[in-house]
Scaffold this active site. Structure first.
Site, PDB file in Angstrom:
ATOM      1  N   GLN A 176       0.894  -1.168   0.000  1.00 61.14           N
ATOM      2  CA  GLN A 176       0.000   0.000   0.000  1.00 61.14           C
ATOM      3  C   GLN A 176       0.927   1.210   0.000  1.00 61.14           C
ATOM      4  OE1 GLN A 176      -3.186   0.878  -0.390  1.00 61.14           O
ATOM      5  NE2 GLN A 176      -2.551   2.990  -0.044  1.00 61.14           N
ATOM      6  N   GLN A 201       0.352   4.510  -1.314  1.00 63.73           N
ATOM      7  CA  GLN A 201      -0.157   5.857  -1.080  1.00 63.73           C
ATOM      8  C   GLN A 201      -0.152   6.143   0.421  1.00 63.73           C
ATOM      9  OE1 GLN A 201      -4.270   6.720  -2.158  1.00 63.73           O
ATOM     10  NE2 GLN A 201      -3.655   8.632  -3.101  1.00 63.73           N
ATOM     11  N   GLY A 213     -10.801   0.586   2.053  1.00 60.62           N
ATOM     12  CA  GLY A 213     -11.884  -0.045   1.298  1.00 60.62           C
ATOM     13  C   GLY A 213     -11.366  -0.523  -0.045  1.00 60.62           C
ATOM     14  N   MET A 233      -7.987   0.458  -3.178  1.00 61.87           N
ATOM     15  CA  MET A 233      -6.879   1.303  -3.623  1.00 61.87           C
ATOM     16  C   MET A 233      -6.812   1.161  -5.132  1.00 61.87           C
ATOM     17  SD  MET A 233      -4.500   3.458  -2.968  1.00 61.87           S
ATOM     18  CE  MET A 233      -3.563   4.179  -4.318  1.00 61.87           C
ATOM     19  N   GLU A 234      -6.797   2.326  -5.785  1.00 59.86           N
ATOM     20  CA  GLU A 234      -7.003   2.383  -7.229  1.00 59.86           C
ATOM     21  C   GLU A 234      -5.768   2.032  -8.045  1.00 59.86           C
ATOM     22  OE1 GLU A 234      -7.138   4.880  -5.005  1.00 59.86           O
ATOM     23  OE2 GLU A 234      -6.183   6.706  -5.743  1.00 59.86           O
ATOM     24  N   HIS A 278     -16.030   3.788  -7.236  1.00 60.10           N
ATOM     25  CA  HIS A 278     -15.067   4.793  -6.791  1.00 60.10           C
ATOM     26  C   HIS A 278     -13.667   4.490  -7.354  1.00 60.10           C
ATOM     27  CE1 HIS A 278     -13.428   7.732  -3.837  1.00 60.10           C
ATOM     28  NE2 HIS A 278     -12.364   6.960  -3.923  1.00 60.10           N
ATOM     29  N   GLU A 279     -13.203   3.271  -7.155  1.00 61.99           N
ATOM     30  CA  GLU A 279     -11.844   2.935  -7.623  1.00 61.99           C
ATOM     31  C   GLU A 279     -11.768   3.019  -9.144  1.00 61.99           C
ATOM     32  OE1 GLU A 279      -9.977   3.073  -5.197  1.00 61.99           O
ATOM     33  OE2 GLU A 279     -11.453   2.657  -3.638  1.00 61.99           O
ATOM     34  N   HIS A 339     -11.341   6.522 -10.330  1.00 61.34           N
ATOM     35  CA  HIS A 339      -9.952   6.975 -10.168  1.00 61.34           C
ATOM     36  C   HIS A 339      -9.115   6.718 -11.426  1.00 61.34           C
ATOM     37  CE1 HIS A 339      -9.326   8.585  -6.213  1.00 61.34           C
ATOM     38  NE2 HIS A 339      -9.734   7.518  -5.573  1.00 61.34           N
ATOM     39  N   GLU A 382      -9.615  12.932  -4.803  1.00 58.91           N
ATOM     40  CA  GLU A 382     -10.744  12.303  -4.118  1.00 58.91           C
ATOM     41  C   GLU A 382     -12.080  13.021  -4.318  1.00 58.91           C
ATOM     42  OE1 GLU A 382     -10.559   9.415  -3.257  1.00 58.91           O
ATOM     43  OE2 GLU A 382      -8.402   9.123  -3.070  1.00 58.91           O
ATOM     44  N   ASP A 406      -0.641  10.461   6.296  1.00 59.25           N
ATOM     45  CA  ASP A 406      -1.525   9.455   6.898  1.00 59.25           C
ATOM     46  C   ASP A 406      -2.269  10.021   8.107  1.00 59.25           C
ATOM     47  OD1 ASP A 406      -0.866   7.466   5.065  1.00 59.25           O
ATOM     48  OD2 ASP A 406       0.837   6.774   6.265  1.00 59.25           O
ATOM     49  N   TYR A 437     -12.490  14.123   0.366  1.00 53.44           N
ATOM     50  CA  TYR A 437     -13.484  13.330  -0.337  1.00 53.44           C
ATOM     51  C   TYR A 437     -14.824  14.069  -0.418  1.00 53.44           C
ATOM     52  CZ  TYR A 437     -10.425   9.256   0.361  1.00 53.44           C
ATOM     53  OH  TYR A 437      -9.360   8.386   0.347  1.00 53.44           O
ATOM     54  N   ARG A 456      -9.852  -2.919   8.262  1.00 55.39           N
ATOM     55  CA  ARG A 456     -10.216  -1.702   7.534  1.00 55.39           C
ATOM     56  C   ARG A 456     -10.393  -0.557   8.519  1.00 55.39           C
ATOM     57  NH1 ARG A 456     -15.400  -1.219   3.424  1.00 55.39           N
ATOM     58  NH2 ARG A 456     -14.975   0.922   2.721  1.00 55.39           N
ATOM     59  N   MET A 457      -9.609   0.515   8.354  1.00 48.44           N
ATOM     60  CA  MET A 457      -9.585   1.606   9.340  1.00 48.44           C
ATOM     61  C   MET A 457     -10.938   2.268   9.494  1.00 48.44           C
ATOM     62  SD  MET A 457      -5.884   3.386   8.803  1.00 48.44           S
ATOM     63  CE  MET A 457      -5.929   3.510   7.018  1.00 48.44           C
TER      64      MET A 457
HETATM   65 ZN   LIG Z   1     -10.362   7.381  -3.589  1.00 48.23          ZN
END
Ligand SMILES: [Zn+2]
Length: 594
Positions: free
Chosen positions: A128, A130, A261, A263-264, A288-289, A292, A311, A368, A376, A545-546
């Protein structure tokens, strides 16, 4: 010297690499990636080259063509940025190669034991990158303006498969017995944060001529069913933005510890398995992805300070795709759910209002830590205001022109504004863009998205304390999105009898849709409703998932006994959490009273 990114030592006066050649060995035993990267320059380069690195051990550097060794110098460790790697290139250098290895606790990688996967037999690795974690995988100019294409050869243990944010170019027996090497090629220039790698026991299913889904064997059938409608979605997105430019839109469903959720990553979107609700009700994350692919991957934020360009447009586009596929009501519910997230972020940053601007200043701030729903949801509302001001058709033309002008580049908010000003002089002033971009909180002209149905169910939820209850017929008629809006508008803590009533009537504890389940478990946790504790434990132990961990741990902070439960679950679950998730939960636990 001209540094353009507060989170990178990339200097636009220095040579700029245009391609990477990566040769990496994935070592699950020691949890490292070891190998080489060659940075290729589009024209002969010379002089100082500063690269970002974090946790990397650098073994050697040399001029790729001649093998002549290059001295290198690693700067001091900076807490957010890592260490600057400085090379001095002799005249006429076409490429440099660096031999290195990653650290076992590289911020951009999560190594999973077999027990943490669905199948339980093979280990798993995913990246990951980003916002600024690519530098923990590869020494590079880790800034979104320094776009690169890449080739990669990835050696993995026999029986496992590697996938990347790139086109697969075949695989063959690896250099050592018991290994296999996978080849990849990403022809289009991408920002470094879109470098992505996953390795595991993976299978795929075809969804359309340009899309397939990858997952562990135990999950792949469910994933294929859940995402079967992806081609219709790609069609709707192309209507909005123009042709899809990345050839394939493949997806990878990760083990549940994935902290986001989705990552694009181009050509290989990473997704959390919590989307597999069994009723296709959470595919808005796929929309959403997918969006992107244009806003984010084709036209990219220059730095994390312009994250809203990625976003805000993408959330707006996601809801437009949703409207196309599922109608006005589904779209209105999505805006209402987004409003709830926006309100929570505004509340969270009450003491740091500068983080509620769209155009942020992040010198010295970890991206982060600054992450929230603001770019968003506030961003999407600015896009909606712009659209409302010029009308749907003219805005569509503007979007197409925006994609045309800036495709495969990374831009700032200021460049975006100059472009809008050029096409629609005075528009930015008319919508008070200055307040949106440079002032905290929400401007007075923020759009409100309403529908009669939503108004009625919101009023019903707000009447809970006066004894208002939905009847069975009403509940049957609600979509999962509407039920979520209903739950979000209930009091955050309820008497135990009320919890029991809700759980019985709406079957909440048994839900597979994690949006609904976690919203309910937050109420149950804050209410001290013991019959749900088992399910809370299960979710916290399994899902990383945060978006779910943060509110659940926060809700458990309300009572002494649930605080004990939270701490106990965290001790057991923390080793399985991604480092980002672990940090997010620790921040919640720190807010608990002693
Ligand atoms: Zn996004």
């Amino acid at each position: 010297m001209a540094r353009t990114d507060p989170h990178s030592c990339f200097d636009d006066l220095q040579p700029r690499a245009s391609r990477w050649h990566l040769r990496l060995l994935v070592d699950f035993e020691s949890r490292i990636l070891a190998g080489e990267v060659t940075l290729v320059f589009p024209r002969p380069a010379s002089g100082v080259l500063d690269l970002d690195s974090k946790g990397l051990t650098i073994h050697r550097a040399w001029v790729s063509a001649t093998g002549a060794g290059l001295p290198f110098e690693l700067g001091p460790e900076e807490p957010i940025l890592g260490r600057r790697l400085r090379l001095t290139l002799p005249a006429d250098t076409h490429g440099v190669t660096i031999a290195y290895e990653t650290s076992p606790d590289a911020a951009g990688l999560q190594w999973l034991e077999p027990a943490q996967t669905e199948g339980g037999r093979q280990p798993f690795l995913f990246s990951q990158c980003q916002a600024i974690h690519a530098r923990s995988l590869v020494p590079c100019q880790d800034s979104a303006v320094a776009r690169v294409g890449y080739d990669a050869d990835v050696v993995v243990p026999e029986g496992l498969r590697a996938v990347m944010s790139a086109g697969p170019m075949g695989d063959e027996p690896g250099p050592m017995p018991g290994t296999r090497v996978f080849h990849f090629r990403m022809p289009q220039p991408i920002p470094s944060y879109l470098l992505a790698l996953a390795v595991g026991d993976l299978e795929s299913r075809e969804l359309s001529p340009r899309s397939r889904v990858w997952a562990e064997p135990a999950t792949v059938e469910r994933a294929a069913w859940e995402f079967a409608g992806v081609e219709t979605m790609i069609g709707a997105a192309e209507q909005l933005f123009g042709p899809y430019d990345w050839e394939r839109f493949d997806m990878l469903v990760l083990p549940p510890s994935f902290p986001y959720g989705g990552m694009e990553n181009p050509r290989m979107t990473f997704l959390t398995p919590t989307l597999l609700a069994g009723d296709r009700s959470l595919v808005d994350v796929v929309a959403h992805e997918l969006a992107h692919s244009w806003t984010g991957n084709l036209v990219t934020n220059a730095t994390a300070e312009h994250f809203w360009l990625n976003e805000g447009f993408t959330v707006w586009a996601e809801r437009r795709i949703l409207r196309e596929l599922h109608g006005e009501e589904a779209c209105a519910a999505a805006w209402a759910i987004g409003q709830n997230a926006l309100d929570e972020s505004l509340e969270r940053f009450r003491a740091e209002p500068e983080l509620t601007l769209l155009r942020t200043r992040l010198e010295g701030i970890d991206p982060d830590e600054a992450f929230s729903s603001i770019p968003y949801e506030k961003g999407a509302r600015l896009v909606a205001v712009l659209e409302q001001a010029v009308g749907e058709a003219a805005f569509q033309d503007l979007l197409r022109a925006y994609m045309g002008r800036f495709r495969f580049t990374s831009i700032t908010t200021e460049q975006f504004c100059a472009f809008v000003e050029e096409r629609f002089p005075g528009l930015l002033r008319r919508v008070d863009a200055d307040s949106w971009l440079h002032q905290p909180g929400m401007p007075g002209n923020a759009p409100v998205f309403r529908s009669g149905r939503l108004d009625r169910l919101t009023a019903l939820a707000r009447g809970w304390e006066r004894g208002e209850r939905p009847d069975a017929g009403q509940v049957e008629d609600w979509s999962p999105g509407e039920l979520l809006v209903y739950l979000q508008n209930l009091p955050r803590a309820l008497p135990l009898d009320d919890c029991a009533w809700l759980d019985r009537k709406l079957g909440l504890t048994a839900r597979g849709n994690h949006e609904l389940l976690v919203e309910w478990l937050c109420i149950a946790a804050a209410s001290g409703y013991a019959p749900a504790f088992g399910r809370i434990r299960e979710v916290l132990a399994r899902v990383g998932r945060m978006k779910y961990l943060r509110p659940l741990y926060a809700a458990l902070g309300r009572h002494a006994d649930t605080r004990r439960l939270a701490r106990e679950v965290f001790v057991a679950a923390a080793p399985g959490y991604h480092s980002l998730s672990r940090r997010a939960v620790l921040a919640e636990l720190e807010k608990y009273p002693d």
